[in-house]
Scaffold this active site. Structure first.
Site, mmCIF file in Angstrom:
data_model
loop_
_atom_site.group_PDB
_atom_site.id
_atom_site.type_symbol
_atom_site.label_atom_id
_atom_site.label_comp_id
_atom_site.label_asym_id
_atom_site.label_seq_id
_atom_site.Cartn_x
_atom_site.Cartn_y
_atom_site.Cartn_z
ATOM 1 N N ASP A 18 0.753 -1.130 0.034
ATOM 2 C CA ASP A 18 -0.033 0.022 0.069
ATOM 3 C C ASP A 18 1.034 1.297 0.077
ATOM 4 O O ASP A 18 1.482 1.319 0.879
ATOM 5 C CB ASP A 18 -0.803 -0.117 1.344
ATOM 6 C CG ASP A 18 -1.735 -1.128 1.373
ATOM 7 O OD1 ASP A 18 -1.652 -2.314 0.703
ATOM 8 O OD2 ASP A 18 -2.936 -0.939 2.099
ATOM 9 N N HIS A 74 -9.444 2.372 0.094
ATOM 10 C CA HIS A 74 -9.105 3.941 0.049
ATOM 11 C C HIS A 74 -9.660 4.276 -1.066
ATOM 12 O O HIS A 74 -10.172 5.655 -1.363
ATOM 13 C CB HIS A 74 -7.768 4.409 0.385
ATOM 14 C CG HIS A 74 -7.720 4.206 2.015
ATOM 15 N ND1 HIS A 74 -7.962 5.249 2.949
ATOM 16 C CD2 HIS A 74 -7.267 2.957 2.843
ATOM 17 C CE1 HIS A 74 -7.742 4.876 4.014
ATOM 18 N NE2 HIS A 74 -7.513 3.604 4.198
#
Length: 216
Positions: A18, A74
């Site tokens: 990430d 996200h």
């Protein structure tokens, strides 16, 4: 839902955890391995944005021919917030979870780029590497990879049940799967599932792994 990638006959393949707006850390990691933007490929487990000031720059990476990401939770948070607008519950949730970068980037520009980027962010990818098949989702794969296109999208981008159980049962129908989403102190393997999110936004450690090393 799924995008397929044939073997890279020109260069190397890498997987990255990430990124969360840490554009500088990514650049440093690529320089350390002498990454070639003409021959090598980079596969990202998603969560390109939020919690980092350079989120827009990281989102723009999806338009590069060498960069291949899946959709993270996200990206979903940002999409929902930008659709519903300021003052909505979705916007408040996004701000709590690191969406503050949009203040500098501007909501209209972020919305424009995100809408285009999402068309290049499937829920899953599959890559052929040295004759083996490696799958990639953001959070949690199904028990059987052959059913990936029927899988619950929410589990693919939000799920944590496998790692919370410490489940070492291999995912059937695939040689290996690479995921992010859950922060681990160091890359972790359960069965044939490799967890590579080492919390770049809070630890400064962005994991970049050569695909061939992952398979060995």
């Amino acid at each position: 839902m799924l995008m397929m990638h044939e073997a890279n006959t020109r260069g190397r393949d890498f997987f990255v955890g990430d990124i969360h707006g840490q554009y500088r850390l990514l650049g440093e990691a690529l320089r350390r391995v002498a990454f070639s933007r003409t021959d090598d490929r980079l596969f990202s487990v998603g969560d390109l944005v939020d919690r980092g000031a350079d989120s827009l720059d990281c989102l723009l990476l999806v338009f590069q021919p060498w960069f291949h990401a899946v959709r993270g939770n996200h990206e979903e948070l940002a999409r929902n917030a930008l659709q519903e607008g300021e003052g909505s519950n979705a916007w408040a949730l996004w701000m709590i979870n690191g969406g503050g970068w949009v203040v500098e980037s501007g909501a209209s520009e972020a919305r424009r780029v995100l809408e285009a980027a999402l068309r290049r962010l499937p829920h899953a990818r599959e890559v052929t590497i040295d004759g083996e098949r490696v799958g990639m989702v953001h959070a949690e794969p199904p028990a059987d990879w052959s059913r990936i296109e029927e899988a619950d999208p929410e589990a693919l981008v939000w799920g944590r049940s496998r790692i919370q159980r410490g489940d070492e049962t291999p995912v059937a129908g695939i040689d290996a799967v690479v995921v992010g989403h859950t922060i681990v102190e160091r890359p972790l393997t359960l069965g044939n599932v490799h967890y590579i999110d080492t919390g770049a936004f809070c630890t400064g450690r962005l994991t970049l792994v050569d695909a061939r090393e992952l398979l060995t």
